[in-house]
Scaffold this motif. Sequence first.
Motif, PDB file in Angstrom:
ATOM      1  N   ASN A 143      27.858  61.708  19.616  1.00  0.00           N
ATOM      2  CA  ASN A 143      26.821  63.215  19.189  1.00  0.00           C
ATOM      3  C   ASN A 143      26.177  63.314  20.836  1.00  0.00           C
ATOM      4  O   ASN A 143      24.999  64.111  20.762  1.00  0.00           O
ATOM      5  N   THR A 144      26.828  62.493  21.561  1.00  0.00           N
ATOM      6  CA  THR A 144      26.036  63.273  22.375  1.00  0.00           C
ATOM      7  C   THR A 144      26.922  64.683  22.982  1.00  0.00           C
ATOM      8  O   THR A 144      27.692  65.357  22.542  1.00  0.00           O
ATOM      9  N   GLU A 145      25.521  65.215  23.512  1.00  0.00           N
ATOM     10  CA  GLU A 145      25.206  66.713  23.601  1.00  0.00           C
ATOM     11  C   GLU A 145      24.862  67.508  25.366  1.00  0.00           C
ATOM     12  O   GLU A 145      24.627  66.460  26.141  1.00  0.00           O
ATOM     13  N   GLN A 146      26.398  68.061  25.425  1.00  0.00           N
ATOM     14  CA  GLN A 146      25.954  69.037  26.704  1.00  0.00           C
ATOM     15  C   GLN A 146      24.811  69.611  26.784  1.00  0.00           C
ATOM     16  O   GLN A 146      24.953  70.813  26.202  1.00  0.00           O
ATOM     17  N   ILE A 147      23.937  69.435  28.216  1.00  0.00           N
ATOM     18  CA  ILE A 147      22.797  70.478  28.297  1.00  0.00           C
ATOM     19  C   ILE A 147      22.708  70.615  30.656  1.00  0.00           C
ATOM     20  O   ILE A 147      23.735  70.326  30.855  1.00  0.00           O
ATOM     21  N   LYS A 148      21.460  72.003  30.369  1.00  0.00           N
ATOM     22  CA  LYS A 148      21.676  72.061  31.405  1.00  0.00           C
ATOM     23  C   LYS A 148      20.488  71.182  32.109  1.00  0.00           C
ATOM     24  O   LYS A 148      19.805  70.788  31.196  1.00  0.00           O
ATOM     25  N   SER A 149      20.817  71.365  33.338  1.00  0.00           N
ATOM     26  CA  SER A 149      20.166  70.062  34.141  1.00  0.00           C
ATOM     27  C   SER A 149      18.744  70.454  33.779  1.00  0.00           C
ATOM     28  O   SER A 149      17.621  69.659  34.114  1.00  0.00           O
ATOM     29  N   ASN A 150      18.645  71.825  34.155  1.00  0.00           N
ATOM     30  CA  ASN A 150      17.123  72.783  33.913  1.00  0.00           C
ATOM     31  C   ASN A 150      16.218  72.273  32.212  1.00  0.00           C
ATOM     32  O   ASN A 150      15.638  73.554  32.409  1.00  0.00           O
ATOM     33  N   ILE A 151      16.930  72.231  31.306  1.00  0.00           N
ATOM     34  CA  ILE A 151      16.235  72.549  30.041  1.00  0.00           C
ATOM     35  C   ILE A 151      16.734  71.733  29.178  1.00  0.00           C
ATOM     36  O   ILE A 151      18.025  70.844  28.901  1.00  0.00           O
ATOM     37  N   ILE A 152      15.756  70.693  29.144  1.00  0.00           N
ATOM     38  CA  ILE A 152      16.504  69.150  27.434  1.00  0.00           C
ATOM     39  C   ILE A 152      15.654  69.889  26.383  1.00  0.00           C
ATOM     40  O   ILE A 152      14.542  70.033  26.434  1.00  0.00           O
ATOM     41  N   PRO A 153      16.739  69.749  25.138  1.00  0.00           N
ATOM     42  CA  PRO A 153      16.173  70.881  23.717  1.00  0.00           C
ATOM     43  C   PRO A 153      15.751  70.083  23.259  1.00  0.00           C
ATOM     44  O   PRO A 153      15.959  70.081  22.093  1.00  0.00           O
ATOM     45  N   LEU A 154      13.983  69.876  24.024  1.00  0.00           N
ATOM     46  CA  LEU A 154      13.782  68.751  22.690  1.00  0.00           C
ATOM     47  C   LEU A 154      11.726  69.611  23.146  1.00  0.00           C
ATOM     48  O   LEU A 154      11.736  70.537  23.587  1.00  0.00           O
ATOM     49  N   SER A 155      11.446  69.346  21.960  1.00  0.00           N
ATOM     50  CA  SER A 155       9.780  69.249  22.458  1.00  0.00           C
ATOM     51  C   SER A 155       8.944  68.470  23.220  1.00  0.00           C
ATOM     52  O   SER A 155       9.134  67.943  23.567  1.00  0.00           O
ATOM     53  N   ASP A 156       7.741  69.011  23.422  1.00  0.00           N
ATOM     54  CA  ASP A 156       7.121  68.477  23.767  1.00  0.00           C
ATOM     55  C   ASP A 156       6.178  67.212  23.509  1.00  0.00           C
ATOM     56  O   ASP A 156       6.102  67.294  22.366  1.00  0.00           O
ATOM     57  N   ASN A 157       6.118  66.547  24.038  1.00  0.00           N
ATOM     58  CA  ASN A 157       5.927  65.001  24.178  1.00  0.00           C
ATOM     59  C   ASN A 157       6.498  64.272  22.781  1.00  0.00           C
ATOM     60  O   ASN A 157       5.558  64.322  21.451  1.00  0.00           O
ATOM     61  N   SER A 158       7.999  64.224  23.120  1.00  0.00           N
ATOM     62  CA  SER A 158       8.280  63.766  22.173  1.00  0.00           C
ATOM     63  C   SER A 158       9.385  62.407  21.729  1.00  0.00           C
ATOM     64  O   SER A 158      10.084  61.747  20.922  1.00  0.00           O
ATOM     65  N   VAL A 159       9.223  61.914  22.996  1.00  0.00           N
ATOM     66  CA  VAL A 159      10.154  61.157  23.759  1.00  0.00           C
ATOM     67  C   VAL A 159       9.771  60.500  23.989  1.00  0.00           C
ATOM     68  O   VAL A 159       8.916  60.591  24.827  1.00  0.00           O
ATOM     69  N   ASN A 160       9.901  58.705  24.507  1.00  0.00           N
ATOM     70  CA  ASN A 160       9.408  57.434  24.327  1.00  0.00           C
ATOM     71  C   ASN A 160      10.348  57.121  25.730  1.00  0.00           C
ATOM     72  O   ASN A 160       8.717  56.291  26.580  1.00  0.00           O
ATOM     73  N   ASN A 161      11.466  56.902  25.993  1.00  0.00           N
ATOM     74  CA  ASN A 161      10.891  56.947  26.542  1.00  0.00           C
ATOM     75  C   ASN A 161      13.081  57.658  27.790  1.00  0.00           C
ATOM     76  O   ASN A 161      13.444  57.886  26.859  1.00  0.00           O
ATOM     77  N   ILE A 162      12.935  57.350  28.522  1.00  0.00           N
ATOM     78  CA  ILE A 162      14.022  58.457  29.317  1.00  0.00           C
ATOM     79  C   ILE A 162      14.849  57.246  30.525  1.00  0.00           C
ATOM     80  O   ILE A 162      14.117  56.896  30.941  1.00  0.00           O
ATOM     81  N   PHE A 163      16.424  57.925  30.441  1.00  0.00           N
ATOM     82  CA  PHE A 163      17.303  56.256  31.142  1.00  0.00           C
ATOM     83  C   PHE A 163      17.898  57.572  31.970  1.00  0.00           C
ATOM     84  O   PHE A 163      18.958  58.204  31.005  1.00  0.00           O
ATOM     85  N   LEU A 164      18.030  57.173  32.789  1.00  0.00           N
ATOM     86  CA  LEU A 164      18.478  57.772  34.168  1.00  0.00           C
ATOM     87  C   LEU A 164      19.052  56.981  34.881  1.00  0.00           C
ATOM     88  O   LEU A 164      18.838  56.287  35.958  1.00  0.00           O
ATOM     89  N   LEU A 165      20.419  56.328  34.749  1.00  0.00           N
ATOM     90  CA  LEU A 165      21.156  55.175  35.374  1.00  0.00           C
ATOM     91  C   LEU A 165      22.148  55.942  35.986  1.00  0.00           C
ATOM     92  O   LEU A 165      23.461  56.291  35.919  1.00  0.00           O
ATOM     93  N   SER A 166      22.046  56.018  37.867  1.00  0.00           N
ATOM     94  CA  SER A 166      23.282  55.515  38.253  1.00  0.00           C
ATOM     95  C   SER A 166      23.933  57.331  38.019  1.00  0.00           C
ATOM     96  O   SER A 166      24.986  57.548  37.830  1.00  0.00           O
ATOM     97  N   ALA A 167      23.123  57.986  38.227  1.00  0.00           N
ATOM     98  CA  ALA A 167      23.152  59.729  37.300  1.00  0.00           C
ATOM     99  C   ALA A 167      22.728  60.590  37.858  1.00  0.00           C
ATOM    100  O   ALA A 167      23.607  61.784  38.896  1.00  0.00           O
TER     101      ALA A 167
END
Length: 249
Positions: A143-167
């Motif tokens: 279920n990996t989704e393709q996104i644009k770098s300026n839009i994360i398709p989720l609502s405000d204040n909905s995520v606990n942790n975001i991982f950006l690992l050598s990306a």
Amino acid sequence: MEISRRKFQGVLNILSFNRHFYVFGLIALVLIIGSKYIFNWNNNLFWLVICGFIYGLTMPLIVSAYVYDFSGFYHFDWLKKINLDDSKQNLNLNINAGFDETSYIIKNVLPKSELQVYDFYNAKQHTEPAIIRARKVSLVYPNTEQIKSNIIPLSDNSVNNIFLLSAIHEIRKQDEKIQFLKECRRVCKPNGNVIMVEHLRDLPNFFAFTIGFTHFFSKTTWVKAFKEAGFTSINETKFTPFMSIFESK
């Protein structure tokens, strides 16, 4: 799903994804050696140039073996030490540029939390030959989704942790980096974390990768981007002299 890495997989990745660099480097080395029989090289200068080329070709492989194959980076003990909460109510994101070696590992470390994977790669904007080759052999998390770098398709204040690992060093423009991090800040809960791992454009990485260290960005550049994106807490921890782990809120 448990992902086992091959011996020297990190070095093999470097060789495969950056083979153009090594092909050109070896051709240049052969031409320089051949020129010794044509031109009247100063002997000391000749050997200085030869040693410089050999250093530039071999040191990135030695450091990559240390960082990616022998340091235990992919055991993720460094992430376990952060002591992130793991529960069924949590949503974690892993965002990459199309080369994903970490999603299955994150899921194993935080098995109760939901994991959503996003790929922000844009062929028109992110044109490095290495990442183009890496995408062809990357694992794809379900279920990996393709996104644009300026839009994360989720609502405000909905995520606990975001991982950006050598990306996100693949985002070359500073304005695009800031907009991307603003989106990360928007979707994170007030106590959420953005965990970024990157090589830096610093002295250890210069000695490791010579001119290749310009592919990375300095700590100052990253801190400025995080602050302009609205983050107020930015903590750096070194994992080996060559990699930095940033925890930002």
